[in-house]
Design an enzyme around this catalytic site. Structure first.
Site, PDB file in Angstrom:
ATOM      1  N   ASP A 146       0.898  -1.309  -0.025  1.00 44.11           N
ATOM      2  CA  ASP A 146      -0.021   0.001   0.069  1.00 44.11           C
ATOM      3  C   ASP A 146       0.861   1.426   0.041  1.00 44.11           C
ATOM      4  OD1 ASP A 146      -2.304  -1.826   0.409  1.00 44.11           O
ATOM      5  OD2 ASP A 146      -1.846  -1.506   2.540  1.00 44.11           O
ATOM      6  N   GLU A 162     -11.341  -0.112  -3.036  1.00 44.80           N
ATOM      7  CA  GLU A 162     -10.684   0.433  -1.856  1.00 44.80           C
ATOM      8  C   GLU A 162      -9.582   1.316  -2.463  1.00 44.80           C
ATOM      9  OE1 GLU A 162      -9.412  -2.767   0.222  1.00 44.80           O
ATOM     10  OE2 GLU A 162      -8.207  -3.824  -1.157  1.00 44.80           O
TER      11      GLU A 162
HETATM   12  O1  FUB Z   1      -3.286  -3.554   3.745  1.00 39.41           O
HETATM   13  C1  FUB Z   1      -4.231  -3.822   4.293  1.00 39.41           C
HETATM   14  C2  FUB Z   1      -5.469  -3.572   3.135  1.00 39.41           C
HETATM   15  O2  FUB Z   1      -5.178  -4.427   1.756  1.00 39.41           O
HETATM   16  C3  FUB Z   1      -5.390  -2.107   2.650  1.00 39.41           C
HETATM   17  O3  FUB Z   1      -5.973  -0.979   3.484  1.00 39.41           O
HETATM   18  C4  FUB Z   1      -6.093  -2.112   1.234  1.00 39.41           C
HETATM   19  O4  FUB Z   1      -6.072  -1.149   0.445  1.00 39.41           O
HETATM   20  C5  FUB Z   1      -5.447  -3.483   0.838  1.00 39.41           C
HETATM   21  O5  FUB Z   1      -4.532  -3.254   0.120  1.00 39.41           O
END
Ligand code: FUB
Length: 338
Positions: free
Chosen positions: A32, A239
């Site tokens: 991320d 997301e």
């Molecule tokens: O790293 C945890 C979660 O996985 C992140 O918040 C999302 O965007 C995904 O990458």
């Protein structure tokens, strides 16, 4: 030398070529990556993946992260420095579990680290921590940002100095449980023919620790001007919000989650609406896909992650590659898996 794009992505003729699309660090797992240029140096604010043995499920419990390490480098291809633990979950008084994807901003002569973590009631909130240096260590505020919820904050500074936070993520990110900024733990994911859940935005106050306005939905439209339905899951929001500006236009990019794309949409205002333009990063190795975009010394870069080092979806490694615009402002799709 001038970068030479190929039909599937980007090839360059620079001396830095061997660094592109390779893990930036191999001594820890990172994911991320939210990249920024502060004082002429590239700082990367990633999640720090660790093998805690938590069983894997659709809520992402296996992403059970405990701290953040900030990485930095002079330029892409330069030596990468790991600055050590910048913030640990044990120092966040309201935190329960799972430090997910962070972001950072600079204002008021201070660096702000924004982070999602579940509170002690197991509800994701977004916190903020401060430091006088970009690499930390960061001191967290005693409470989460009032009115914040869900995951994956992205803090964007507009040309007029205003800062906006984009956030949200469905499934394990809990965005489906929020309606009109109210939480209801019984709310379920949308059905295929219902409208897709939208990401959120709020302008920040000058203190950078509070919202200046009620949280709003960010409209993402298809090329016909319609909102997506849940069944359009190769283009609807899941997301990993990121905002950047190019030639006066606002580019909102995000992950489609269960179809594993990073896609982008363009608008004329930081609030949107944003119209879908295309696939930015095709699915990578591993379930999640999460990115950021910066400009450095006249070149544009995409930071992202995959699971090259571990082969395990929750033990990821951050990478960087170049990004190329077409003359009409669209972005050439990057395929990291050939
Ligand atoms: O790293 C945890 C979660 O996985 C992140 O918040 C999302 O965007 C995904 O990458």
């Amino acid at each position: 030398k001038t970068p030479v794009p190929d039909s599937t992505g980007v090839k360059t003729t620079t001396a830095n070529d061997k660094y592109l699309s390779q893990p930036l660090v191999t001594h820890i797992y990172t994911a991320d990556p939210s990249a920024h240029v502060f004082n002429g140096r590239i700082y990367i604010y990633p999640s720090h993946d660790t093998a805690t043995g938590t069983p894997e499920n659709d809520n992402g419990d296996h992403f059970n992260m405990m701290d953040y390490h900030i990485l930095s480098m002079d330029s892409v291809g330069g030596k990468v420095t790991d600055h050590g633990v910048a913030l640990h979950i044990k120092d966040i008084p309201w935190a329960g579990r799972q430090l997910w994807a962070p972001d950072a901003a600079f204002a008021n002569n201070t660096y702000y680290l924004y982070f999602p973590v579940k509170d002690k009631q197991d509800v994701f909130r977004i916190g903020v921590a401060t430091s006088k240096t970009p690499e930390g260590p960061f001191t967290p505020e005693k409470e989460p940002i009032k009115g914040s919820y869900s995951i994956d904050p992205c803090v964007f500074k507009d040309d007029n100095g205003s800062f906006y936070m984009y956030f949200g993520g469905i499934w394990g990110g809990q965005l489906q449980k929020w309606k009109n900024n109210q939480y209801d733990s019984t709310r379920k994911l949308r059905q295929p023919d219902e409208l897709a859940i939208l990401p959120r935005v709020a302008r920040l106050n000058a203190d950078m620790k509070s919202f200046a306005e009620p949280v709003k939905e960010v409209k993402i439209l298809d090329s016909a001007g319609n909102l997506y339905k849940e069944k359009n899951n190769d283009q609807r929001f899941f997301e990993a919000s990121w905002m950047h500006k190019y030639n006066g236009k606002y580019y909102f990019s995000y992950s489609t989650g269960d179809t594993h794309n990073i896609v982008y949409a363009i608008g004329d205002s930081p609030y949107g609406p944003f119209t879908y333009k295309g696939l930015l990063l095709a699915p990578v190795e591993g379930w999640t896909n999460h990115h950021s975009i910066i400009e450095k010394d006249g070149r544009w870069y995409l930071f992202y992650h995959d699971v090259q080092l571990s082969g395990k979806t929750h033990l990821r490694n951050v990478k960087v590659t170049q990004l190329t615009y077409n003359p009409d402002g669209t972005i050439q799709t990057i395929h990291s898996q050939k």
